[in-house]
Design a protein around this motif. Structure first.
Motif, PDB file in Angstrom:
ATOM      1  N   LYS A  32      10.154   9.462   5.877  1.00 36.90           N
ATOM      2  CA  LYS A  32      10.911   9.063   6.926  1.00 36.90           C
ATOM      3  C   LYS A  32       9.837   7.430   7.525  1.00 36.90           C
ATOM      4  O   LYS A  32      10.138   7.563   8.793  1.00 36.90           O
ATOM      5  N   THR A  33       9.433   7.721   6.566  1.00 29.96           N
ATOM      6  CA  THR A  33       8.031   5.640   7.533  1.00 29.96           C
ATOM      7  C   THR A  33       9.281   4.728   7.594  1.00 29.96           C
ATOM      8  O   THR A  33      10.695   4.274   6.594  1.00 29.96           O
ATOM      9  N   SER A  34       9.575   3.951   8.542  1.00 31.20           N
ATOM     10  CA  SER A  34      10.141   3.032   9.462  1.00 31.20           C
ATOM     11  C   SER A  34       8.711   1.599   9.011  1.00 31.20           C
ATOM     12  O   SER A  34       7.560   1.463   9.396  1.00 31.20           O
ATOM     13  N   ILE A  35       9.254   0.723   8.446  1.00 27.84           N
ATOM     14  CA  ILE A  35       8.893  -0.444   8.369  1.00 27.84           C
ATOM     15  C   ILE A  35       8.885  -1.079   8.221  1.00 27.84           C
ATOM     16  O   ILE A  35      10.045  -1.538   8.670  1.00 27.84           O
ATOM     17  N   PHE A  36       8.062  -2.201   9.546  1.00 25.76           N
ATOM     18  CA  PHE A  36       8.453  -3.213  10.282  1.00 25.76           C
ATOM     19  C   PHE A  36       7.757  -4.778   9.954  1.00 25.76           C
ATOM     20  O   PHE A  36       7.019  -4.637   9.003  1.00 25.76           O
ATOM     21  N   ALA A  37       8.484  -5.773   9.769  1.00 21.44           N
ATOM     22  CA  ALA A  37       7.996  -7.099   9.141  1.00 21.44           C
ATOM     23  C   ALA A  37       8.458  -8.323  10.560  1.00 21.44           C
ATOM     24  O   ALA A  37       9.034  -8.113  11.758  1.00 21.44           O
ATOM     25  N   LEU A  47       3.888  -6.995   7.233  1.00 22.80           N
ATOM     26  CA  LEU A  47       4.512  -5.807   7.237  1.00 22.80           C
ATOM     27  C   LEU A  47       3.445  -4.980   7.739  1.00 22.80           C
ATOM     28  O   LEU A  47       2.245  -5.046   8.224  1.00 22.80           O
ATOM     29  N   VAL A  48       4.108  -4.010   9.270  1.00 23.53           N
ATOM     30  CA  VAL A  48       3.372  -3.525   9.674  1.00 23.53           C
ATOM     31  C   VAL A  48       4.153  -1.632  10.040  1.00 23.53           C
ATOM     32  O   VAL A  48       5.142  -1.642   9.734  1.00 23.53           O
ATOM     33  N   VAL A  49       2.960  -0.554   9.313  1.00 21.19           N
ATOM     34  CA  VAL A  49       3.483   0.883   9.393  1.00 21.19           C
ATOM     35  C   VAL A  49       3.231   0.994  10.652  1.00 21.19           C
ATOM     36  O   VAL A  49       1.409   1.475  10.463  1.00 21.19           O
ATOM     37  N   PRO A  50       2.934   1.335  11.526  1.00 20.07           N
ATOM     38  CA  PRO A  50       2.785   1.289  12.999  1.00 20.07           C
ATOM     39  C   PRO A  50       1.860   2.706  13.327  1.00 20.07           C
ATOM     40  O   PRO A  50       0.515   2.292  13.274  1.00 20.07           O
ATOM     41  N   GLU A  51       1.772   3.781  11.894  1.00 18.44           N
ATOM     42  CA  GLU A  51       0.375   4.554  12.174  1.00 18.44           C
ATOM     43  C   GLU A  51       0.276   4.774  11.263  1.00 18.44           C
ATOM     44  O   GLU A  51      -0.962   5.452  10.977  1.00 18.44           O
TER      45      GLU A  51
END
Length: 142
Positions: A32-37, A47-51
């Motif tokens: 359930k990974t969320s990817i931000f841009a 791209l940023v995957v916070p963890e």
């Protein structure tokens, strides 16, 4: 914080990066990974995957022009991940892990796949809409 760090590293304005941050992919894969841009000051997608990680679409000179990627990061409880940001001319991204094809989902210029953390070898290709392609092979146990 990771967004600001990446923006500074990419030579971009951290406040502008934070202001334009959006969810590129929401809760993908079993993890359930969320990817931000966001777009850096050069117009490249970041791209940023916070963890886990953050990176930006590369300029020319990459072994896979128009595609930047990260792979790995798994442990006995969590699968490894393949995450890539790609330019609009990339039509398909393929991934094989230990000789087995792995399904790669593609949406919003972000490719994503998960595979066993104990995998030893990966190979992926970026296939452009004009048929050209570039491939990368990785030893995952280094």
């Amino acid at each position: 914080e990771k967004v600001s760090e990446l923006a500074r590293f990419a030579g971009s304005n951290p406040a502008a990066a934070v202001a334009q941050l959006r969810k590129a992919r929401v809760e993908v894969g079993k993890t359930k990974t969320s990817i931000f841009a966001f777009r850096n000051d050069k117009g490249r997608a970041c791209l940023v995957v916070p963890e886990w990680i953050g990176f930006c679409e590369p300029n020319e000179g990459s072994s896979t022009p128009g595609l930047d990627w990260s792979i790995g990061g798994g442990d006995p409880q969590t699968p490894s991940k393949f995450i890539a940001v790609y330019s609009d001319d990339i039509a398909k991204v393929t991934l094989a892990v230990d000789g087995t094809d792995v399904s790669v989902s593609m949406s919003n210029n972000v490719a994503y796949a998960e595979f066993p953390a104990d995998a030893k070898h990966a190979a992926f290709s970026a296939v452009r809409s004009d048929g050209r392609s570039n491939s990368v092979e990785i030893d995952l146990q280094d």
